[in-house]
Enzyme design. Structure first.
Site, PDB file in Angstrom:
ATOM      1  N   PHE A 132      48.004  38.288  40.318  1.00  0.00           N
ATOM      2  CA  PHE A 132      47.780  37.097  41.140  1.00  0.00           C
ATOM      3  C   PHE A 132      47.006  37.386  42.425  1.00  0.00           C
ATOM      4  CE2 PHE A 132      52.434  36.787  39.685  1.00  0.00           C
ATOM      5  CZ  PHE A 132      52.091  36.467  38.382  1.00  0.00           C
ATOM      6  N   HIS A 133      45.982  38.237  42.342  1.00  0.00           N
ATOM      7  CA  HIS A 133      45.211  38.586  43.530  1.00  0.00           C
ATOM      8  C   HIS A 133      43.717  38.280  43.378  1.00  0.00           C
ATOM      9  CE1 HIS A 133      48.427  41.925  44.455  1.00  0.00           C
ATOM     10  NE2 HIS A 133      48.887  40.703  44.660  1.00  0.00           N
ATOM     11  N   PRO A 134      43.312  37.108  42.881  1.00  0.00           N
ATOM     12  CA  PRO A 134      41.875  36.851  42.743  1.00  0.00           C
ATOM     13  C   PRO A 134      41.198  36.724  44.100  1.00  0.00           C
ATOM     14  CG  PRO A 134      43.117  34.853  42.289  1.00  0.00           C
ATOM     15  CD  PRO A 134      44.122  35.954  42.435  1.00  0.00           C
TER      16      PRO A 134
END
Length: 546
Positions: A476-478
């Site tokens: 969840f780190h775009p």
């Protein structure tokens, strides 16, 4: 939403960055600020109970429910791609881990032609809003809005993993946020006395009564209006689709528009507004306002390779949560002391190390959990196990976010591009070997760990990389889809003060501006970016509208 008057500043997205921007820009009572959020209020119980992320991810009440395109690096799999759709944005559904990354991340941004972005220059903007539980020092702030605390529980199994990591050669760390995060220890979290501390609580609720600040929820922004003027193109407002249907509403901004809609939402909105790669816009039937080739490209994310080990003789959340008595005891512990499993961040124990000794710095991050499941949002497994997720902190693979059509309600296509380079595949294989090395240490032997995923029989680098594609998932780190860079960089979208190249009155203040991903979780850097943007926007603002 009501028929609007004219505002000074319009902020698109009430997530991590948007809540902070609304706080800072509305501090001047003469500035009229509008904050627009497509989701609803953060009044859902499971936002605030830390372990409630399991109920928020994949829930249309709190999540955009994005999915990625089938990815060759993941052997054709498509992933759920959580992004917060609620006040507080992803800070309302994320892992609550406070992690700045490494000093070298920001020094590298500066070296890419972005003056003002070195570690030493960014550090004061981390401290400005921090409230660190141990108080202030040279590297931590106290008294700010953003609470940072120790976790309120320990697990025997995680303590043993930490001891095994030290036996393997990874040093102990009490604090990952001092510029070099190499080591093993429990993460610091954004909680307050065992309750999630999201950006809405920290920055928005204290100021929501300001008469010069309006907050619209359930309002889907369809485009930024950009018009030609004497000095060139200028952002003059936004068009909004009400949640209940009806005619679009226009909101005008005399000072400008700030996009805080994230690494997926921001490039999508830019493209729908005619700001993006000309060929893409023409194919969609969107009039080209300005050809910005870099919009939507440069997508980076941390792919976590989730190795799962079955264990014996030690408790895990898998089996604790299955019995009525186990669930009752967990609930009572939280009600009594705001501790125990319900106070858990998704990952409690962290470790940063090197994929091989030749690496000059830690390039792997572990998130270790006393549980196992196929993916966050899916049910826990039924037997005792732990997960040692490991990600490549500095992937060389790149993806992209592109609009599928001119319809603003249609989700964009997310091409993650995981494991597309030989370097990333090698690091994935090395990381699984290191996991085995840690788990094989004496500190864990009494629990008889058995590798369930990917399987101990897999030993070849190529096979390990292929298996990493089978078990890897987003953490969840775009970031990076509207990257910062100088004007001569044709794929840069914003300059070093976060203004969009060639469009006055339009700024971006979210994780999409990162040229390269930070070496750790991305929420804290996003707040720092928003803090910097607020200062620059106020400095560049024109005289107040009348």
């Amino acid at each position: 939403m009501t028929t609007p008057s004219r505002y000074d500043h319009i902020i698109c997205g009430a997530g991590t960055a948007g809540c902070l921007l609304a706080n800072r820009l509305s501090a001047d009572p003469n500035r009229r600020v509008l904050l627009i959020e497509a989701g609803g209020h953060d009044d859902y119980l499971w936002i605030h109970v830390p372990v409630g992320y399991l109920r928020c991810i994949g829930n249309p009440r709190t999540d955009w429910l994005f999915r990625t395109e089938p990815d060759p690096g993941l052997n054709g799999r498509s992933l759920r791609y959580p992004r917060g759709k609620v006040l507080g944005g992803s800070s309302s559904i994320n892992g609550m881990i406070y992690m700045r990354g490494q000093a070298r991340d920001y020094d590298h941004w500066g070296a890419l032609g972005n003056p003002g972005w070195s570690w030493d220059e960014c550090l004061p903007f981390f401290l400005r809003h921090e409230d660190f539980y141990r108080g202030a020092d040279a590297l931590h702030g106290a008294g700010g809005e953003w609470r940072v605390e120790r976790q309120r529980l320990h697990w025997e199994l995680l303590d043993a993993f930490a001891a095994a990591a030290q036996q393997y050669g990874i040093p102990h760390s009490e604090d990952f946020n001092r510029g070099d995060n190499e080591g093993v220890g429990y993460f610091h979290v954004n909680q307050k006395k065992g309750i999630r501390w999201n950006a809405s609580k920290a920055f928005l609720r204290p100021v929501v009564g300001r008469p010069n600040l309006q907050v619209w929820t359930g309002a889907h922004i369809s485009r930024v209006r950009v018009e030609p003027g004497e000095g060139g193109l200028r952002a003059v407002g936004v068009d909004i689709l009400p949640a209940g249907g009806g005619a679009p509403v226009q909101a005008d901004a005399s000072q400008g528009v700030v996009l805080c809609t994230g690494a997926v939402g921001t490039p999508h909105l830019l493209q729908l507004s005619g700001l993006g790669p000309a060929a893409l816009l023409q194919s969609l039937g969107v009039p080209v306002v300005r050809d910005l080739p870099g919009v939507g490209g440069n997508l980076q994310d941390h792919l976590q390779v989730r190795a799962v080990y079955g264990v014996e003789g030690v408790r895990t959340l898998n089996t604790m949560s299955r019995s009525l008595w186990g669930r009752a005891s967990i609930g009572l512990q939280y009600a009594w002391s705001r501790s125990g499993p319900l106070s858990m961040a998704p990952s409690q124990l962290g470790a940063f190390t090197r994929s091989d000794p030749s690496q000059p710095h830690a390039n792997l991050e572990y998130h270790v959990q006393p549980l196992s499941l196929d993916a966050f949002g899916e049910p826990l497994h039924t037997t005792d196990a732990f997960t040692a997720s490991v990600c490549n902190l500095n992937p060389t693979s790149r993806g992209r976010v592109v609009a599928r059509s001119a319809d603003p309600r249609e989700a964009p296509a997310i091409h993650t591009g995981y494991l597309a380079t030989e370097e990333d595949r090698l690091v994935a294989a090395q990381s699984l070997r290191i996991t085995r090395g840690i788990v094989g240490q004496p500190a864990l032997a009494r629990y008889r760990p058995q590798e369930l995923r990917p399987g101990a029989e897999i030993v070849d680098d190529a096979d390990l990389a292929r298996l990493a594609g089978d078990i890897g998932t987003t953490i969840f780190h775009p970031v990076g889809t509207a990257r910062m860079g100088p004007a001569e960089d044709t794929h840069a979208v914003v300059d070093s003060r976060l203004a969009v190249h060639g469009v006055s009155g339009l700024h971006i203040a979210d994780a999409s501006i990162m040229p390269t991903i930070t070496s750790g979780n991305t929420n804290a850097p996003t707040l720092m970016i928003a803090e910097r943007a607020a200062q620059w926007i106020l400095e560049s603002a024109r005289p107040h509208a009348t």
